[in-house]
Design an enzyme around this catalytic site. Structure first.
Site, PDB file in Angstrom:
ATOM      1  N   GLU A  80       0.902  -1.046  -0.214  1.00 39.85           N
ATOM      2  CA  GLU A  80       0.047  -0.190   0.160  1.00 39.85           C
ATOM      3  C   GLU A  80       0.778   1.100   0.075  1.00 39.85           C
ATOM      4  OE1 GLU A  80      -2.079   0.673   3.654  1.00 39.85           O
ATOM      5  OE2 GLU A  80      -1.344  -1.177   4.344  1.00 39.85           O
ATOM      6  N   CYS A 112      -3.569  -3.343   4.513  1.00 44.05           N
ATOM      7  CA  CYS A 112      -2.778  -4.505   5.268  1.00 44.05           C
ATOM      8  C   CYS A 112      -3.285  -5.707   4.755  1.00 44.05           C
ATOM      9  CB  CYS A 112      -2.590  -4.362   6.543  1.00 44.05           C
ATOM     10  SG  CYS A 112      -1.999  -2.620   6.949  1.00 44.05           S
ATOM     11  N   HIS A 234      -2.140  -9.620  12.515  1.00 46.13           N
ATOM     12  CA  HIS A 234      -1.611  -8.571  11.873  1.00 46.13           C
ATOM     13  C   HIS A 234      -1.517  -7.594  13.008  1.00 46.13           C
ATOM     14  CE1 HIS A 234      -1.527  -4.703   9.946  1.00 46.13           C
ATOM     15  NE2 HIS A 234      -2.484  -4.317  10.456  1.00 46.13           N
TER      16      HIS A 234
HETATM   17  N1  CAA Z   1       2.141   3.433  30.734  1.00 44.68           N
HETATM   18  C1  CAA Z   1       1.539   2.359  30.129  1.00 44.68           C
HETATM   19  N2  CAA Z   1       0.425   2.393  29.315  1.00 44.68           N
HETATM   20  C2  CAA Z   1       0.085   3.491  28.931  1.00 44.68           C
HETATM   21  C3  CAA Z   1       0.768   4.708  29.424  1.00 44.68           C
HETATM   22  C4  CAA Z   1       1.445   4.665  30.203  1.00 44.68           C
HETATM   23  N3  CAA Z   1       2.482   5.690  30.665  1.00 44.68           N
HETATM   24  N4  CAA Z   1      -0.021   6.016  28.715  1.00 44.68           N
HETATM   25  C5  CAA Z   1      -0.995   5.393  27.949  1.00 44.68           C
HETATM   26  N5  CAA Z   1      -0.874   4.213  27.838  1.00 44.68           N
HETATM   27  C6  CAA Z   1      -1.724   3.070  27.303  1.00 44.68           C
HETATM   28  C7  CAA Z   1      -3.324   3.462  27.082  1.00 44.68           C
HETATM   29  O1  CAA Z   1      -3.952   3.149  28.331  1.00 44.68           O
HETATM   30  C8  CAA Z   1      -3.687   2.550  25.907  1.00 44.68           C
HETATM   31  O2  CAA Z   1      -4.028   1.358  26.277  1.00 44.68           O
HETATM   32  P1  CAA Z   1      -5.277   0.599  25.775  1.00 44.68           P
HETATM   33  O3  CAA Z   1      -5.009   0.684  24.301  1.00 44.68           O
HETATM   34  O4  CAA Z   1      -5.082  -0.800  26.264  1.00 44.68           O
HETATM   35  O5  CAA Z   1      -6.262   1.209  26.286  1.00 44.68           O
HETATM   36  C9  CAA Z   1      -2.433   2.888  25.235  1.00 44.68           C
HETATM   37  O6  CAA Z   1      -1.288   3.023  25.984  1.00 44.68           O
HETATM   38  C10 CAA Z   1      -2.441   3.679  23.968  1.00 44.68           C
HETATM   39  O7  CAA Z   1      -2.899   4.826  24.543  1.00 44.68           O
HETATM   40  P2  CAA Z   1      -3.904   5.636  23.821  1.00 44.68           P
HETATM   41  O8  CAA Z   1      -5.043   5.085  23.378  1.00 44.68           O
HETATM   42  O9  CAA Z   1      -4.050   7.048  24.385  1.00 44.68           O
HETATM   43  O10 CAA Z   1      -3.096   6.149  22.256  1.00 44.68           O
HETATM   44  P3  CAA Z   1      -3.015   6.942  21.339  1.00 44.68           P
HETATM   45  O11 CAA Z   1      -4.381   8.027  21.319  1.00 44.68           O
HETATM   46  O12 CAA Z   1      -1.545   7.952  21.240  1.00 44.68           O
HETATM   47  O13 CAA Z   1      -3.297   6.160  20.044  1.00 44.68           O
HETATM   48  C11 CAA Z   1      -3.218   4.664  18.257  1.00 44.68           C
HETATM   49  C12 CAA Z   1      -2.732   4.870  19.883  1.00 44.68           C
HETATM   50  C13 CAA Z   1      -4.569   4.572  17.985  1.00 44.68           C
HETATM   51  C14 CAA Z   1      -2.844   3.182  17.912  1.00 44.68           C
HETATM   52  C15 CAA Z   1      -2.201   5.462  17.427  1.00 44.68           C
HETATM   53  O14 CAA Z   1      -0.992   5.282  17.404  1.00 44.68           O
HETATM   54  C16 CAA Z   1      -2.557   5.380  15.827  1.00 44.68           C
HETATM   55  O15 CAA Z   1      -3.546   5.941  15.520  1.00 44.68           O
HETATM   56  N6  CAA Z   1      -1.951   4.394  15.172  1.00 44.68           N
HETATM   57  C17 CAA Z   1      -2.335   4.342  13.859  1.00 44.68           C
HETATM   58  C18 CAA Z   1      -3.392   3.545  13.297  1.00 44.68           C
HETATM   59  C19 CAA Z   1      -3.371   1.983  14.089  1.00 44.68           C
HETATM   60  O16 CAA Z   1      -2.315   1.647  13.992  1.00 44.68           O
HETATM   61  N7  CAA Z   1      -4.467   1.447  13.882  1.00 44.68           N
HETATM   62  C20 CAA Z   1      -4.475  -0.102  14.395  1.00 44.68           C
HETATM   63  C21 CAA Z   1      -6.012  -0.703  13.900  1.00 44.68           C
HETATM   64  S1  CAA Z   1      -5.988  -0.344  12.019  1.00 44.68           S
HETATM   65  C22 CAA Z   1      -4.876  -1.527  11.431  1.00 44.68           C
HETATM   66  O17 CAA Z   1      -4.538  -2.601  12.007  1.00 44.68           O
HETATM   67  C23 CAA Z   1      -4.441  -1.125  10.014  1.00 44.68           C
HETATM   68  C24 CAA Z   1      -3.042  -0.924   9.790  1.00 44.68           C
HETATM   69  O18 CAA Z   1      -2.032  -1.679   9.883  1.00 44.68           O
HETATM   70  C25 CAA Z   1      -2.852   0.672  10.039  1.00 44.68           C
END
Ligand code: CAA
Length: 396
Positions: A80, A112, A234
């Site tokens: 992609e 993916c 994945h």
């Molecule tokens: N210590 C331990 N854990 C902590 C922490 C700390 N100090 N601070 C935060 N965390 C935890 C949170 O509790 C959360 O855990 P859970 O998911 O178990 O609730 C985790 O860290 C992530 O925290 P946030 O949800 O606040 O993180 P974020 O808002 O920064 O977003 C994300 C995380 C959504 C994955 C972001 O990185 C993102 O958008 N990534 C790209 C999209 C993606 O990968 N999506 C996956 C599904 S889609 C897919 O699979 C296709 C693909 O390849 C893209």
């Protein structure tokens, strides 16, 4: 019935990485959010000459023998991160590896999920033509942007596998279950350099589709599901599969035996080892998790059946399965994996940021990509673009 599946599999990641603790500090984030919250320790960073074709050729070159080159009928390239809307990345690989001329070479796309589409096509072809082989490639560069929500889930790398009859590693089963749901969780219109993503929603949709597939699979193939020793996921980041397994545990009503989920959990950590050191490689992420499981899980035995959960935003998911073949451990190399990961050099955050801004767009279509060849590592690399045509070279 002839067995068909993965005869050889390997991966290639770029020569540099970023340390996630350093990235967290630079972004003023608690490092445990990256290390534990999303489950990433290092993030692979490609430099400009390590494009999807160069990475793919480096992976494929490790498994394709001279004899294979005469027997390969198809080169299927899933990505992609394509750099051309028309000419396929597979044609470069066909030439760079010297595959016999009467093969076909083409590119497939569905976020993916594309890698799985390529693998299943290869499986179907070899079922009908068991004397022939198919080279399947997944290669991607995951880019969300500096300081973006998805920055910590970037990565880059390629997988190459040979699909044959009587495979030496994993014989795939014909029964699979897929699911399609037209959604906007992550998408990249042709005019956009980086994807649009609804991060939280994308993780929820992934988990929801996993649950829907498991429920339906349990109805259609209950015995097969209960036979599964482990599941590879994945992994856009390594917490993702764990979240799926947890969702099964937390379900109020489920027909699944809790021992089954415990069994899948017991293998999960080993399937994440490589992903934790690399990040998201989009089409290849599921297969990095499979290689990781095969390399690091000492409890896997030949004859056991494992599941693979593929997810591609947009969205398509599929659960398919395969049986570990006698002697499969002789065809994977834990030492090779560690050497490949440990050869990499760390980029500090300012070097990573500077590297990120380097792009190949040039209206004249003439770019000398590599200024100083002395700095290159052995392998294929993108050498130059001339008259809008990409040319590759190899350092042996
Ligand atoms: N210590 C331990 N854990 C902590 C922490 C700390 N100090 N601070 C935060 N965390 C935890 C949170 O509790 C959360 O855990 P859970 O998911 O178990 O609730 C985790 O860290 C992530 O925290 P946030 O949800 O606040 O993180 P974020 O808002 O920064 O977003 C994300 C995380 C959504 C994955 C972001 O990185 C993102 O958008 N990534 C790209 C999209 C993606 O990968 N999506 C996956 C599904 S889609 C897919 O699979 C296709 C693909 O390849 C893209």
């Amino acid at each position: 019935m002839v067995k068909v599946g993965i005869d050889q599999i390997t991966f290639h990641v770029p020569n540099h990485y970023v340390d996630m603790v350093e990235l967290a500090k630079a972004r003023d984030i608690d490092p445990n959010k990256f290390l534990i919250g999303i489950g990433q320790e290092k993030m692979a960073v490609p430099t400009i000459e390590e494009d999807i074709v160069a990475m793919a050729a480096n992976a494929a070159n490790r498994i394709v023998t001279e004899e294979d080159k005469e027997l390969i009928d198809q080169v299927i390239f899933a990505t992609e991160s394509g750099f051309d809307f028309s000419k396929s990345a597979a044609t470069y690989i066909h030439q760079m590896l010297g595959i016999q001329p009467f093969a076909k070479a083409y590119e497939v796309k569905h976020a993916c999920y594309g890698g799985t589409a390529a693998l299943i096509s290869a499986f179907n072809y070899v079922k009908l033509n068991p004397e022939r082989k198919v080279l399947v490639i997944m290669s991607d560069i995951s880019r969300y942007g500096l300081n973006s929500g998805g920055e910590a889930t970037q990565g880059a790398g390629a997988i190459a596998m040979l699909v044959t009859a009587n495979p030496r590693i994993l014989a795939l089963d014909s029964e699979t279950l897929s699911l399609t749901d037209n959604q906007f969780d992550f998408w990249r219109p042709s005019y956009a350099e980086v994807p649009y993503v609804q991060g939280k929603y994308s993780t929820e949709l992934y988990i929801e589709m996993f649950n829907t597939i498991i429920e339906e699979y349990a109805k259609r193939y209950p015995e097969r599901l209960s036979e599964l020793q482990a599941i590879s996921f994945h992994l856009p980041f390594t917490k993702m599969g764990r979240k799926c397994l947890q969702s099964l545990e937390n379900k109020e009503e489920t027909n699944l035996d809790s021992e089954l989920v415990e069994r899948w959990f017991s293998h999960y950590e080993d399937s994440t080892f490589i992903g934790r050191q690399v990040g998201n490689v989009y089409t290849g992420s599921l297969y990095l998790s499979l290689i990781s499981l095969l390399n690091f899980d000492e409890n896997l035995e030949e004859g056991q059946r494992i599941g693979m959960f593929s997810y591609g935003s947009g969205a398509v998911a599929e659960l398919f399965t395969g049986v570990l073949q006698p002697g499969f451990k002789d065809h994977i190399s834990k030492e090779g994996t560690l050497l490949h990961l440990n050869r990499r050099e760390k980029l500090d955050i300012s070097a990573y940021e500077e590297n990120f801004e380097q792009t190949l767009s040039n209206e004249d279509g003439v770019i000398e990509v590599v200024k100083d060849k002395e700095t290159l590592h052995p392998g294929f690399y993108l050498d130059r673009i001339d008259d809008h045509r990409r040319y590759y070279n190899e350092i042996t």
